[in-house]
Design a protein around this motif. Structure first.
Motif, PDB file in Angstrom:
ATOM      1  N   THR A  35       0.882  -1.159   0.000  1.00 33.83           N
ATOM      2  CA  THR A  35       0.000   0.000   0.000  1.00 33.83           C
ATOM      3  C   THR A  35       0.926   1.216   0.000  1.00 33.83           C
ATOM      4  OG1 THR A  35      -0.122   0.089   2.409  1.00 33.83           O
ATOM      5  CG2 THR A  35      -1.771  -1.285   1.270  1.00 33.83           C
ATOM      6  N   GLU A  36       0.398   2.370   0.219  1.00 33.64           N
ATOM      7  CA  GLU A  36       1.225   3.574   0.176  1.00 33.64           C
ATOM      8  C   GLU A  36       2.389   3.520   1.166  1.00 33.64           C
ATOM      9  OE1 GLU A  36       0.832   8.333   1.088  1.00 33.64           O
ATOM     10  OE2 GLU A  36      -0.947   7.255   0.390  1.00 33.64           O
ATOM     11  N   ARG A  37       2.115   3.062   2.401  1.00 31.54           N
ATOM     12  CA  ARG A  37       3.153   3.079   3.446  1.00 31.54           C
ATOM     13  C   ARG A  37       3.531   1.708   3.981  1.00 31.54           C
ATOM     14  NH1 ARG A  37       0.653   6.287   8.013  1.00 31.54           N
ATOM     15  NH2 ARG A  37      -1.135   5.059   7.377  1.00 31.54           N
ATOM     16  N   LEU A  38       2.871   0.672   3.493  1.00 37.90           N
ATOM     17  CA  LEU A  38       3.022  -0.655   4.091  1.00 37.90           C
ATOM     18  C   LEU A  38       3.334  -1.719   3.047  1.00 37.90           C
ATOM     19  CD1 LEU A  38      -0.186  -0.482   6.315  1.00 37.90           C
ATOM     20  CD2 LEU A  38       2.166   0.018   7.036  1.00 37.90           C
ATOM     21  N   ALA A  39       4.079  -2.725   3.486  1.00 48.41           N
ATOM     22  CA  ALA A  39       4.264  -3.956   2.715  1.00 48.41           C
ATOM     23  C   ALA A  39       3.535  -5.049   3.479  1.00 48.41           C
ATOM     24  CB  ALA A  39       5.736  -4.298   2.570  1.00 48.41           C
ATOM     25  N   LEU A  94      -5.197 -17.337   4.531  1.00 50.33           N
ATOM     26  CA  LEU A  94      -4.250 -16.381   3.979  1.00 50.33           C
ATOM     27  C   LEU A  94      -3.827 -15.422   5.086  1.00 50.33           C
ATOM     28  CD1 LEU A  94      -6.257 -15.634   0.728  1.00 50.33           C
ATOM     29  CD2 LEU A  94      -4.459 -17.341   1.061  1.00 50.33           C
ATOM     30  N   ASN A  95      -2.537 -15.345   5.319  1.00 50.39           N
ATOM     31  CA  ASN A  95      -2.014 -14.565   6.430  1.00 50.39           C
ATOM     32  C   ASN A  95      -0.831 -13.724   5.983  1.00 50.39           C
ATOM     33  OD1 ASN A  95      -3.444 -15.868   8.946  1.00 50.39           O
ATOM     34  ND2 ASN A  95      -2.862 -17.535   7.593  1.00 50.39           N
ATOM     35  N   TRP A  96      -0.818 -12.481   6.432  1.00 44.72           N
ATOM     36  CA  TRP A  96       0.267 -11.558   6.121  1.00 44.72           C
ATOM     37  C   TRP A  96       0.707 -10.846   7.398  1.00 44.72           C
ATOM     38  CZ3 TRP A  96      -4.099 -12.121   3.220  1.00 44.72           C
ATOM     39  CH2 TRP A  96      -3.973 -12.335   1.837  1.00 44.72           C
ATOM     40  N   VAL A  97       1.976 -10.504   7.486  1.00 41.21           N
ATOM     41  CA  VAL A  97       2.427  -9.553   8.492  1.00 41.21           C
ATOM     42  C   VAL A  97       2.486  -8.199   7.802  1.00 41.21           C
ATOM     43  CG1 VAL A  97       3.676 -11.218   9.925  1.00 41.21           C
ATOM     44  CG2 VAL A  97       4.883 -10.026   8.079  1.00 41.21           C
ATOM     45  N   ILE A  98       2.281  -7.169   8.586  1.00 32.11           N
ATOM     46  CA  ILE A  98       2.316  -5.802   8.071  1.00 32.11           C
ATOM     47  C   ILE A  98       3.671  -5.208   8.416  1.00 32.11           C
ATOM     48  CG2 ILE A  98       1.249  -3.522   8.144  1.00 32.11           C
ATOM     49  CD1 ILE A  98      -1.262  -4.942   9.376  1.00 32.11           C
ATOM     50  N   SER A  99       4.361  -4.724   7.404  1.00 34.09           N
ATOM     51  CA  SER A  99       5.676  -4.117   7.590  1.00 34.09           C
ATOM     52  C   SER A  99       5.633  -2.670   7.123  1.00 34.09           C
ATOM     53  CB  SER A  99       6.718  -4.895   6.775  1.00 34.09           C
ATOM     54  OG  SER A  99       7.981  -4.279   6.871  1.00 34.09           O
ATOM     55  N   ALA A 145      10.921  -0.844   7.762  1.00 35.07           N
ATOM     56  CA  ALA A 145      10.857  -2.311   7.666  1.00 35.07           C
ATOM     57  C   ALA A 145      10.457  -2.995   8.970  1.00 35.07           C
ATOM     58  CB  ALA A 145      12.169  -2.895   7.142  1.00 35.07           C
ATOM     59  N   ALA A 146       9.969  -2.231   9.952  1.00 36.08           N
ATOM     60  CA  ALA A 146       9.509  -2.830  11.211  1.00 36.08           C
ATOM     61  C   ALA A 146       8.178  -3.535  10.981  1.00 36.08           C
ATOM     62  CB  ALA A 146       9.348  -1.757  12.276  1.00 36.08           C
ATOM     63  N   LEU A 147       8.010  -4.699  11.598  1.00 36.12           N
ATOM     64  CA  LEU A 147       6.713  -5.362  11.584  1.00 36.12           C
ATOM     65  C   LEU A 147       5.821  -4.639  12.580  1.00 36.12           C
ATOM     66  CD1 LEU A 147       7.669  -9.148  11.420  1.00 36.12           C
ATOM     67  CD2 LEU A 147       7.297  -7.519   9.557  1.00 36.12           C
ATOM     68  N   GLY A 149      -3.103   5.086  11.286  1.00 30.53           N
ATOM     69  CA  GLY A 149      -3.882   4.683  10.121  1.00 30.53           C
ATOM     70  C   GLY A 149      -3.399   3.404   9.471  1.00 30.53           C
ATOM     71  N   TYR A 150      -2.479   2.689  10.121  1.00 30.62           N
ATOM     72  CA  TYR A 150      -1.942   1.459   9.531  1.00 30.62           C
ATOM     73  C   TYR A 150      -3.006   0.371   9.395  1.00 30.62           C
ATOM     74  CZ  TYR A 150       2.945   3.056  10.018  1.00 30.62           C
ATOM     75  OH  TYR A 150       4.136   3.716   9.920  1.00 30.62           O
TER      76      TYR A 150
END
Length: 168
Positions: free
Chosen positions: A15-19, A73-78, A83-85, A112-113
């Motif tokens: 997204t704009e600020r997140l992987a 389906l699972n993701w971590v937000i970075s 690059a912090a989770l 807003g994450y």
């Protein structure tokens, strides 16, 4: 005519600020720190997991469900900035329906994450052909209600285990 879907696999998306990174067992140690604040569990009644508990949970999640027509389906937000989770999102997909959830660690809340990640998840799922998206939100959890609203879900009057069903 019955529609067949290829195996659904979590893939990285930004997204704009997140992987949003597909879950790996190696994330358990860092995620245990992200999820260590007891306040995160106010509405679920759970307790912060240890790194070992998370590693076991992640192994089970990655193994997937026994049902062949269901996908976990699972993701971590970075954070793309450092690059912090900062949390995770997940979706359980069955047919053309997905149930989603999100958690952002207290250190990263208020930025807003969660909204950004949930919107990204909904968009990713829609691009995969998912037609109905639902979430369960505790009636008193105003922050999660705001995330659900931002992601395009609407609250229904249906209560399931004390939580409102939200749907898109």
């Amino acid at each position: 005519m019955r529609r067949y879907r290829l195996r659904m696999i979590a893939s990285r998306f930004d997204t704009e600020r997140l992987a949003l990174l597909p879950l790996r067992v190696e994330y358990a140690e860092e995620m245990a720190k992200v999820l260590a604040t007891p306040e995160l569990y106010t509405f679920t009644g759970d307790a912060p997991p240890t790194a070992e508990e998370l590693a076991g949970r992640y192994e089970r999640q990655l193994a997937g469900p026994a049902r062949q027509d269901e996908y976990w389906l699972n993701w971590v937000i970075s954070s793309l900035q450092d690059a912090a989770l900062v949390g995770y999102v997940q979706a359980t997909v069955s047919g053309s329906e997905a149930e989603i959830a999100w958690v952002v660690g207290t250190t990263w809340q208020g930025r807003g994450y969660a909204k950004e990640a949930a919107i990204g998840l909904v968009n990713w799922l829609r691009a995969q052909g998912v037609e109905r998206i639902i979430a369960h939100v505790h009636p008193d959890h105003t922050a999660s209600a705001a995330v659900a609203t931002a992601a395009g879900l609407s609250r229904t009057d249906h209560l399931d285990d004390g939580e409102h069903l939200w749907q898109l």
